[in-house]
Scaffold this motif. Structure first.
Motif, short mmCIF file in Angstrom:
data_model
loop_
_atom_site.label_atom_id
_atom_site.label_comp_id
_atom_site.label_asym_id
_atom_site.label_seq_id
_atom_site.Cartn_x
_atom_site.Cartn_y
_atom_site.Cartn_z
N GLY A 123 32.91 -49.88 -83.19
CA GLY A 123 34.36 -50.04 -83.08
C GLY A 123 34.76 -51.48 -82.86
O GLY A 123 34.19 -52.39 -83.47
N TYR A 124 35.73 -51.68 -81.97
CA TYR A 124 36.25 -53.01 -81.66
C TYR A 124 36.33 -53.17 -80.15
O TYR A 124 36.81 -52.28 -79.44
N ASP A 172 36.40 -55.56 -72.12
CA ASP A 172 36.00 -54.54 -71.15
C ASP A 172 36.11 -53.13 -71.70
O ASP A 172 35.79 -52.16 -71.03
N THR A 173 36.55 -53.02 -72.95
CA THR A 173 36.82 -51.71 -73.55
C THR A 173 36.44 -51.77 -75.03
O THR A 173 36.56 -52.82 -75.66
N VAL A 174 36.00 -50.62 -75.56
CA VAL A 174 35.72 -50.52 -77.00
C VAL A 174 36.46 -49.30 -77.53
O VAL A 174 36.35 -48.21 -76.97
N VAL A 175 37.21 -49.51 -78.60
CA VAL A 175 37.88 -48.40 -79.27
C VAL A 175 37.01 -48.00 -80.46
O VAL A 175 36.46 -48.85 -81.15
N MET A 176 36.85 -46.68 -80.65
CA MET A 176 36.04 -46.19 -81.78
C MET A 176 36.66 -46.59 -83.11
O MET A 176 37.90 -46.56 -83.26
N CYS A 184 39.88 -59.58 -80.48
CA CYS A 184 38.86 -58.53 -80.44
C CYS A 184 37.73 -58.91 -81.38
O CYS A 184 37.87 -59.84 -82.17
N ILE A 185 36.62 -58.21 -81.24
CA ILE A 185 35.53 -58.37 -82.19
C ILE A 185 35.11 -57.00 -82.69
O ILE A 185 35.23 -56.01 -81.98
N ARG A 186 34.62 -56.98 -83.91
CA ARG A 186 33.99 -55.78 -84.46
C ARG A 186 32.65 -55.67 -83.76
O ARG A 186 31.92 -56.64 -83.64
N ILE A 187 32.33 -54.49 -83.23
CA ILE A 187 31.10 -54.32 -82.46
C ILE A 187 30.40 -53.03 -82.86
O ILE A 187 31.06 -52.06 -83.26
#
Length: 172
Positions: free
Chosen positions: A55-56, A102-106, A88-91
């Motif tokens: 996600g990001y 501190d958070t990742v969105v799917m 943000c970064i693509r992760i």
């Protein structure tokens, strides 16, 4: 009767059994043996805050759902620069969450247009989809106690904390 005789035999065996000397054993040879030592983790597991999903990653705020994409981080890699507010970064799953996030969105909750990412996820909260450093095991923590039979699951746990050898009793 028979039950009393069985207890007597069990007691006799227990009184005369002895553990053979310890030997260092590789994990690949340890299956079926018994640990002769408590196993402690040398490090936190996971070693760092990591993404639990593709996600990001960003710094969560309830009033911001649109971000500038400034990079990408694959599993086993890290983003060398701290993220600024609104970035943000693509992760990918297993990648280190960068400083400033501190958070990742799917991924399936996002839409991307060039260098902009927006998300719709009413369930997202601060810290969502991030496995925190040490949340599974803390450095110094006893992971497995002496006397445990070494099963494939135990071998997997030992490997996950970096153990390559353990002390087992020499087999007869």
């Amino acid at each position: 009767g028979i039950a009393m005789e069985a207890r007597h035999v069990d007691a006799l065996i227990a009184a005369h059994q002895r553990t053979l000397p310890a030997q260092p054993t590789s994990l690949s040879e340890a299956a079926g043996g018994y640990l002769l030592e408590d196993i402690h983790s040398d490090h936190d597991h996971p070693l760092f805050d990591m993404s639990a999903v593709d996600g990001y990653a960003f710094a969560f705020r309830t009033d911001v759902t649109d971000f500038k994409v400034v990079g990408e981080v694959a599993a086993g890699a890290f983003h060398p620069v701290a993220l600024a507010q609104g970035e943000c970064i693509r992760i990918f799953t297993g990648a280190m969450v960068p400083e400033g996030a501190d958070t990742v969105v799917m991924q399936d909750r996002t839409s991307r247009d060039g260098d902009r990412m927006a998300y719709v996820d009413p369930t997202l909260r601060h810290g969502s989809n991030v496995r925190k450093r040490g949340e599974q095991i803390r450095a110094g923590e006893t992971v497995i106690r002496a006397g445990v039979r070494i099963t494939p699951a135990v071998i997997g746990l030992l490997a996950s904390i970096g153990k390559q050898h353990v002390h087992t009793a020499r087999r007869p």
